[in-house]
Design an enzyme around this catalytic site. Structure first.
Site, PDB file in Angstrom:
ATOM      1  CB  SER A   1       7.980 -14.889  18.311  1.00  0.00           C
ATOM      2  OG  SER A   1       8.899 -15.981  18.043  1.00  0.00           O
TER       3      SER A   1
ATOM      4  CE  LYS B   1       9.501 -11.146  15.379  1.00  0.00           C
ATOM      5  NZ  LYS B   1       9.734 -10.384  14.040  1.00  0.00           N
TER       6      LYS B   1
ATOM      7  CG  HIS C   1       7.235   6.367  -6.291  1.00  0.00           C
ATOM      8  ND1 HIS C   1       6.923   5.809  -7.384  1.00  0.00           N
ATOM      9  CD2 HIS C   1       6.744   7.652  -6.562  1.00  0.00           C
ATOM     10  CE1 HIS C   1       6.220   6.660  -8.433  1.00  0.00           C
ATOM     11  NE2 HIS C   1       6.341   7.882  -7.812  1.00  0.00           N
TER      12      HIS C   1
ATOM     13  CD  GLU D   1       2.207  -9.627   9.983  1.00  0.00           C
ATOM     14  OE1 GLU D   1       3.334  -9.306  10.031  1.00  0.00           O
ATOM     15  OE2 GLU D   1       1.896 -10.656  10.895  1.00  0.00           O
TER      16      GLU D   1
END
Ligand code: ARG
Length: 463
Positions: free
Chosen positions: A280, A286, A159, A293
């Site tokens: 980025s 970043k 969970h 992804e």
């Protein structure tokens, strides 16, 4: 435009509208079947000779010319013409342009229905092999990394909440066994797909005495398909491949999701190598996990292709219909995306850095609550009672604001007299792992056994 140069130009006198012509074409994607189609044509020429329809010399000159067409095609010397609907009509045109009437004999006893079904199976066989190899590389990367982390403990979660300590090796091996099943599933799909539709004609079978068993051997198939109607009507072998790809992508997508979370700042258990990240355009600091992804995103695309095929098949009459031309783009794309995704996952895994320190620091004392209950069980308390009691201890620790392992023996003993000095030995990750050496557990001995099984599988090859 007239219909003269169309392969069906005898019956249909009126040319298709420009819109229909473009709408019906598949050559821009089924050109992927070019080599398969040449192979099938070459074998068919031999079969026609065996059946006495062509002389041996005629078959030989067709085969020779097809090989020449193949070379010219790959050398960029051949162009598609506006009349070519698909790769099958283009190949027949090139052959006929070169050999005249002899080329025009190649389609004897054959339909594009059995031709395309056979071409696709040749494509599938190669795709299966490519996927197998890519998976073997990923499985190898997973085991290689697991071997170094048999005793690297980190907070296993259910969970998305800390659950119990497990080893990083145990976690990696979970993916090994998932992907092993995927690989075995592919092997199984390969076996079912390796039957030859050629000779089935449009629906009823060729009206010439083609020795299909011989032909199947020639093309490396297990056997000819048993029923010409089935062989031209169904696309289940494509759906099976798409399911195989979807299941691989589903597994990899969850691995990607885990890695994204665990490499994020609050966790920092792992670091993804820069070669699999991007920066980025605006925020200079970043380092984004774009590889993972994209992998997660592409899984949606591949599963979509599976659903497309199921939808395509479910309502059409049982026989060839032109709808079936829509089977190829989803198939080709799913295979390409899945092979690439497996390779990306292999790259990410084999360059991953593991921060053992961050993992150990993240272990919350509450992770040992189950072991605390087990402690009481070993001293004779029924498990349900022990669970209840430890639950109350956890609540108390939370209430007074101390970690579970900092409660004093006296405090513990107010809950049960079964607690002794030895209780504090429970709050140790290696102790927690060491209790779980049963077959399949996260204990180091069990994990070494899993590694042995994994290596044996890789050594023997998938079967
Ligand atoms: N391009 C077609 C396909 O992929 C080949 C079969 C055409 N057959 C036909 N009866 N029109 O399905």
């Amino acid at each position: 435009m007239s219909t003269e140069n169309k392969i069906w130009g005898g019956r249909i006198q009126q040319p298709p509208s420009a819109l229909m012509d473009a709408y019906g074409k598949s050559i821009h994607f089924d050109c992927k079947l070019f080599d398969a189609d040449i192979t099938v044509n070459r074998a068919w020429a031999l079969a026609l000779a065996d059946a006495g329809i062509l002389s041996a010399a005629e078959a030989e000159s067709i085969r020779h010319e097809l090989a020449q067409i193949q070379r010219d095609y790959h050398a960029g010397k051949l162009a598609f013409s506006p009349a070519d609907e698909d790769i099958h009509s283009a190949n027949e045109r090139w052959l006929t342009e070169r050999l005249g009437d002899l080329g025009a004999r190649i389609h004897t006893g054959r339909s594009r229905n059995d031709q395309v079904a056979t071409d696709v199976r040749l494509y599938l066989r190669e795709a299966y092999q490519e996927l197998q190899q890519a998976l073997t590389d990923l499985l190898t990367a997973l085991v290689t990394m697991a071997e170094e982390h048999v005793q690297t403990a980190f907070p296993g979660q259910t969970h998305l909440r800390q659950a119990q300590p497990i080893s990083w090796a145990h976690y990696l091996l979970a993916f090994f066994f998932q992907l092993q099943r995927d690989q075995q599933r592919l092997m199984d799909g390969y076996k079912r797909c390796n039957y030859m539709p050629l000779g089935s004609g449009a629906i009823a079978g060729a009206a010439f005495p083609i020795d299909r068993h011989n032909l199947a051997r020639e093309l490396g198939f297990t056997a000819p398909s048993e029923n010409s109607y089935d062989a031209t009507a169904d696309r289940d072998v494509i759906i099976e491949m798409l399911y195989g790809c979807s299941q691989i992508m589903t597994h990899l997508s969850r691995l990607a999701e885990d890695f994204i979370i665990w490499s994020s700042e609050p966790y920092g258990y792992i670091e993804i190598d820069e070669s699999y990240t991007t920066g980025s355009s605006m925020m200079p600091q970043k380092k984004n996990p774009d590889s993972l992804e994209l992998l997660r995103g592409k899984s949606a695309r591949v599963i979509g292709h599976l659903v497309s095929l199921l939808m395509l098949m479910k309502g059409i009459p049982t026989a060839y219909v032109r709808d079936l031309q829509e089977d190829k783009e989803p198939l080709f794309d799913a295979v390409e995306q899945t092979v690439n995704s497996i390779r990306i996952a292999t790259g990410v895994v084999s360059t991953l850095k593991v921060d053992n320190q961050r993992m150990v620091q993240a272990l919350d004392a509450a992770l040992y609550a189950t072991d605390l209950a087990d402690y009481l069980v070993k001293k004779g308390m029924p498990f349900r009672q022990a669970h209840h009691l430890v639950g109350a201890i956890v609540a108390e620790a939370e209430h007074i604001g101390v970690p579970l392992d900092e409660l004093t023996l006296q405090q513990l003993q107010t809950h049960s007299e079964l607690f002794n000095e030895d209780v504090h030995g429970i709050f140790d990750p290696q102790a927690a792992l060491g209790k779980r050496n049963l077959y399949g557990g996260t204990g180091p001995e069990s994990v070494r056994q899993q590694i042995d099984l994994a290596k044996k599988y890789l050594g023997d090859g998938p079967e």
